[in-house]
Every structure is written in structure tokens, then in C-alpha cells.
Design a protein around this motif. Structure first.
Motif, mmCIF file in Angstrom:
data_model
loop_
_atom_site.group_PDB
_atom_site.id
_atom_site.type_symbol
_atom_site.label_atom_id
_atom_site.label_comp_id
_atom_site.label_asym_id
_atom_site.label_seq_id
_atom_site.Cartn_x
_atom_site.Cartn_y
_atom_site.Cartn_z
ATOM 1 N N ASP A 123 5.077 3.534 -3.723
ATOM 2 C CA ASP A 123 6.151 4.134 -2.923
ATOM 3 C C ASP A 123 5.860 4.122 -1.422
ATOM 4 O OD1 ASP A 123 4.269 6.138 -2.627
ATOM 5 O OD2 ASP A 123 5.626 7.764 -3.176
ATOM 6 N N CYS A 124 4.839 3.382 -0.997
ATOM 7 C CA CYS A 124 4.595 3.309 0.448
ATOM 8 C C CYS A 124 5.711 2.488 1.100
ATOM 9 C CB CYS A 124 3.220 2.719 0.765
ATOM 10 S SG CYS A 124 3.118 0.922 0.699
ATOM 11 N N ASP A 125 5.903 2.687 2.381
ATOM 12 C CA ASP A 125 6.995 2.016 3.089
ATOM 13 C C ASP A 125 6.894 0.496 2.988
ATOM 14 O OD1 ASP A 125 7.900 4.524 3.801
ATOM 15 O OD2 ASP A 125 6.986 4.473 5.792
ATOM 16 N N GLU B 275 7.737 -0.736 -0.666
ATOM 17 C CA GLU B 275 9.159 -0.537 -0.956
ATOM 18 C C GLU B 275 10.017 -1.567 -0.233
ATOM 19 O OE1 GLU B 275 10.244 3.568 -0.259
ATOM 20 O OE2 GLU B 275 9.700 4.075 -2.319
ATOM 21 N N LYS B 276 9.706 -1.833 1.027
ATOM 22 C CA LYS B 276 10.504 -2.801 1.800
ATOM 23 C C LYS B 276 10.344 -4.230 1.272
ATOM 24 C CE LYS B 276 10.594 -0.092 5.994
ATOM 25 N NZ LYS B 276 11.871 -0.009 6.615
ATOM 26 N N GLN C 128 -2.808 -2.276 5.120
ATOM 27 C CA GLN C 128 -1.801 -1.296 4.722
ATOM 28 C C GLN C 128 -2.033 0.018 5.452
ATOM 29 O OE1 GLN C 128 -3.949 1.080 3.613
ATOM 30 N NE2 GLN C 128 -3.233 1.458 1.554
ATOM 31 N N GLY C 129 -1.175 0.998 5.198
ATOM 32 C CA GLY C 129 -1.128 2.264 5.924
ATOM 33 C C GLY C 129 -2.453 2.929 6.250
ATOM 34 N N SER D 215 2.615 6.988 -6.485
ATOM 35 C CA SER D 215 2.711 7.572 -5.152
ATOM 36 C C SER D 215 1.360 7.682 -4.463
ATOM 37 C CB SER D 215 3.364 8.953 -5.240
ATOM 38 O OG SER D 215 3.587 9.446 -3.942
ATOM 39 N N LYS E 245 0.922 7.546 -1.417
ATOM 40 C CA LYS E 245 1.093 8.274 -0.152
ATOM 41 C C LYS E 245 0.523 9.686 -0.266
ATOM 42 C CE LYS E 245 5.605 7.577 0.660
ATOM 43 N NZ LYS E 245 6.884 7.489 1.400
#
Length: 142
Positions: free
Chosen positions: A31-33, A36-37, A65-66, A114, A116
Motif C-alpha cells: 500500500d505504499c504510494d 500503488e501508483k 523506496q520510501g 501495509s 507503511k
């Protein structure tokens, strides 16, 4: 072991995912941005193996990544996100984007996860446990 071939659309990134029991694998939709994109759905098996071959190093982008700990392998030419790796310090572990596999339709529907909600150390522990433990890279050094 069953071989699942795939890679990016233009052939810059080729992947070979070897696994004993394909039917037991459930893709994970992060579910990270970023995921998902890009519609990424990750499959892995700790007992499997992954061969990554880069045909044109100039068209490879490793995107952090994030939490800036894992590398997403993206083709600059066609935009496909083929796989993700994390260097544990002892070895490279990874997961494959189900959508980058030639036989992607044999897998079940993805389960949403998830990461995140996890700390960086929790993510690393999860990857070290769930991701493919034997990753070989040809054509570049990650």
C-alpha cells in the motif's frame, strides 16, 4: 523447481524466478504510494531463487523506496518495475513483481499489505524472512 520467466517490456531487464510450489504463493499488493501508483504485486519464496539479467545498463534505474533501504529495478526505456532487492549486508534478497512475469495470470489475487505501518527495522526483518534468499545479478552490480 518451476521457472517463471519475465522482465520488462523491451527486454532490458530479464528475470528468472525459480520456486518449488507456485500455487501456494499469494502476491502481495503493497500500500505504499510507489507500489500503488505502479500496480506492483510482489511474489517471493524464501526457498526460491531469482536471476536478474540486465541487457542494457544505461536503461536500468535502481529506485530507492520510501525508507531508502530497498532498490526497485525499473526500466528507463519502457517503465516496467520488474523486481525489488534489499542488501542485508550478507546477501541480496528480493521479490518479483507478479505483473512482470510472462505467466502472471497463474497466481491468485493479491493480498493487500501495509508496510507503511512498519518501522525500517521491521521492514528489513520482514524482507529477510519472506523474500527470495538466493538472488543472482548479471550485467550490473547492485
Amino acid at each position: 523447481m518451476t521457472l517463471h520467466k519475465g522482465g520488462c517490456y523491451c527486454g532490458t531487464i530479464e528475470i528468472g524466478f525459480y520456486v518449488d510450489d507456485t500455487l501456494s504463493l499469494v502476491p502481495r499488493a503493497c500500500d505504499c504510494d510507489f507500489c500503488e501508483k505502479h500496480g506492483a504485486e510482489w511474489v517471493s519464496a524464501a526457498t526460491g531463487s531469482l536471476d536478474i539479467t540486465i541487457k542494457d545498463k544505461a536503461n536500468l534505474q535502481l529506485f530507492k523506496q520510501g525508507s531508502e533501504t530497498a532498490d526497485l529495478w525499473i526500466c528507463k526505456n519502457c517503465g516496467v518495475v520488474a523486481c525489488v532487492t534489499y542488501n542485508t549486508g550478507d546477501k541480496l534478497v528480493g521479490a518479483v513483481n507478479r505483473r512482470a512475469l510472462d505467466d502472471c495470470s497463474i497466481f491468485t489475487s493479491a493480498q493487500t499489505i501495509s508496510p507503511k505501518s512498519l518501522s525500517t527495522s521491521e521492514k528489513k526483518a520482514r524482507w529477510s524472512e519472506l523474500w527470495i534468499q538466493k538472488v543472482q545479478v548479471n550485467g550490473v552490480t547492485p
